[in-house]
Scaffold this active site. Structure first.
Site, short mmCIF file in Angstrom:
data_model
loop_
_atom_site.label_atom_id
_atom_site.label_comp_id
_atom_site.label_asym_id
_atom_site.label_seq_id
_atom_site.Cartn_x
_atom_site.Cartn_y
_atom_site.Cartn_z
N HIS A 128 0.84 -1.20 0.00
CA HIS A 128 0.00 0.00 0.00
C HIS A 128 0.87 1.25 0.00
O HIS A 128 0.94 1.95 -1.00
CB HIS A 128 -0.95 -0.02 1.20
CG HIS A 128 -1.83 1.17 1.29
ND1 HIS A 128 -1.96 1.91 2.44
CD2 HIS A 128 -2.61 1.79 0.37
CE1 HIS A 128 -2.81 2.92 2.22
NE2 HIS A 128 -3.20 2.87 0.98
N CYS A 152 -0.10 0.36 9.77
CA CYS A 152 -0.29 1.72 9.25
C CYS A 152 -1.72 1.96 8.78
O CYS A 152 -2.34 2.96 9.14
CB CYS A 152 0.68 1.99 8.11
SG CYS A 152 2.40 1.99 8.62
N HIS A 153 -2.27 1.05 7.96
CA HIS A 153 -3.60 1.26 7.40
C HIS A 153 -4.48 0.02 7.48
O HIS A 153 -5.53 -0.02 6.85
CB HIS A 153 -3.51 1.77 5.96
CG HIS A 153 -2.75 3.06 5.87
ND1 HIS A 153 -1.45 3.10 5.46
CD2 HIS A 153 -3.11 4.32 6.16
CE1 HIS A 153 -1.03 4.36 5.51
NE2 HIS A 153 -2.02 5.12 5.93
N GLY A 154 -4.03 -1.02 8.19
CA GLY A 154 -4.88 -2.18 8.45
C GLY A 154 -4.92 -3.26 7.39
O GLY A 154 -5.83 -4.07 7.39
#
Length: 188
Positions: A128, A152-154
């Site tokens: 990502h 960080c963003h799952g």
């Protein structure tokens, strides 16, 4: 005969021989070509990888101490690499996932070497935004699919390091590698 000599003289002046002007043009073009090459060589050679990058073009890792179900982190080209010894249960879980349900469809067999299906080697960089996922270290969160979890963003990866949930568009990258022996793997 005198008339013939007079008419031959203009032909000599405009004949097919090499004139001084032709020589000067040839010399100027040659000098410009040499100057152009001498400018391009340093420009192109500065784009080559530096010595420290070439020195890290491959790395060897001893995998003899990695028990089934464990993973280690190593470094390859200044980036983390995850080396995981999959258990038979993890292999079965990865093979049980329908390929059509995956965002980036790949089988476990496509991500491992034949005869060494229990060894999964991936780059430890989330696809990502480049964070380092958790799950390779002792006691780290592995996420709901038992593989890796990017804090960080799952993004959640399964036991074959394939993206299953979250914003990451692709599976964790598998670098080129080969087994130099039963206990050593050469990455790169």
């Amino acid at each position: 005969m005198a008339e013939e000599a007079i008419t031959d003289a203009p032909e000599l002046a405009t004949g097919d021989g090499v004139r001084r002007r032709d020589f000067i043009n040839l010399a100027a073009v040659s000098a410009a070509g040499v100057a152009g090459v001498s400018l391009l060589v340093p420009l192109i050679s500065q784009m080559a990888p530096s010595a420290d990058v070439l020195a890290e073009s491959s790395t060897e890792v001893d995998i003899s101490a990695i028990q089934p179900g464990q993973a280690i982190k190593s470094i390859f080209r200044k980036q983390p690499v995850f080396i995981r010894n999959l258990t038979p249960k993890e292999i079965a879980e990865a093979n049980a996932v329908p390929i059509s349900s995956l965002r980036d469809p790949q089988t476990l067999a496509e991500r491992t070497k034949e005869g060494k299906e229990n060894w999964l080697i991936t780059m430890g960089v989330c696809t990502h935004l480049g964070c380092v996922p958790l799950g390779a270290g002792e006691g780290e969160i592995k996420g709901e699919f038992g593989g890796y979890f990017c804090p960080c963003h799952g993004s959640a990866y399964d036991t074959a390091a394939r993206i299953r949930k979250g914003p990451a568009p692709k599976n964790l990258e598998v670098p080129t590698y080969e087994f130099t022996s039963d206990t050593v793997v050469k990455i790169g």
